[in-house]
Write an enzyme that holds these catalytic residues in place. Structure first.
Site: not given
Ligand code: RB5
Length: 149
Positions: A69-70, A72, A102
């Protein structure tokens, strides 16, 4: 039983571009990719894509998976709701190596907006090719699901 050459992938819009890049690299390297989405840059909710993937890892249907995601973080938090999932948030090569050596991580979570794609690919290769050390680390990971009431 999971096929080791099939790699699960899932992301939200923040990880979409990195997912597409890594998917192509995996295919060129001879892996099959099971892509749980998302399939565009359109804004979506990461749990909608991470849950179906994590469920398959949890059931042993997928051995290894890469999620993004943005940051992670949201992807990793969602995946780690499943008792048989050990999802590691990684941002450099040493973190990717240690997550396997680990922690016997079965999912690697990547911050799609914060690291270079070529670094992410190096990390994916480490994640897929580094064995678990076992020993004292096995004792430790066995204690992870034992939450206190
Ligand atoms: C999306 O804008 C962002 O919040 C998502 O990708 C992520 O980083 C969330 O944890």
């Amino acid at each position: 039983m999971a096929d080791n050459k099939v790699i699960g992938m899932a992301s939200d819009h923040g990880g979409f571009a990195m997912k597409e890049y890594i998917k192509q690299k995996l295919k060129e390297a001879g892996y099959e990719v099971k892509d749980f989405g998302t399939h565009s840059e359109k804004s979506v909710d990461y749990p909608d894509y991470i849950h179906p993937l994590a469920s398959e890892v949890n059931k042993g249907l997928l051995k290894r998976a890469i999620i993004m995601c943005g940051s992670g973080n949201g992807a990793q938090m969602t995946a780690n709701k499943y008792p048989n999932v050990r999802a590691a948030l990684c941002w450099d090569e040493e973190q990717a190596r240690l997550a396997r050596q680990h922690n016997d991580a079965n999912i690697m979570s990547l911050p799609g907006r914060f690291i270079a794609f070529d670094l992410a690919w190096k990390m994916v290769q480490l994640f897929l090719n580094t064995p678990f050390e076992g020993g004292r680390h096995l004792r430790r990971i066995k204690k992870i699901p034992k939450i206190l009431s």
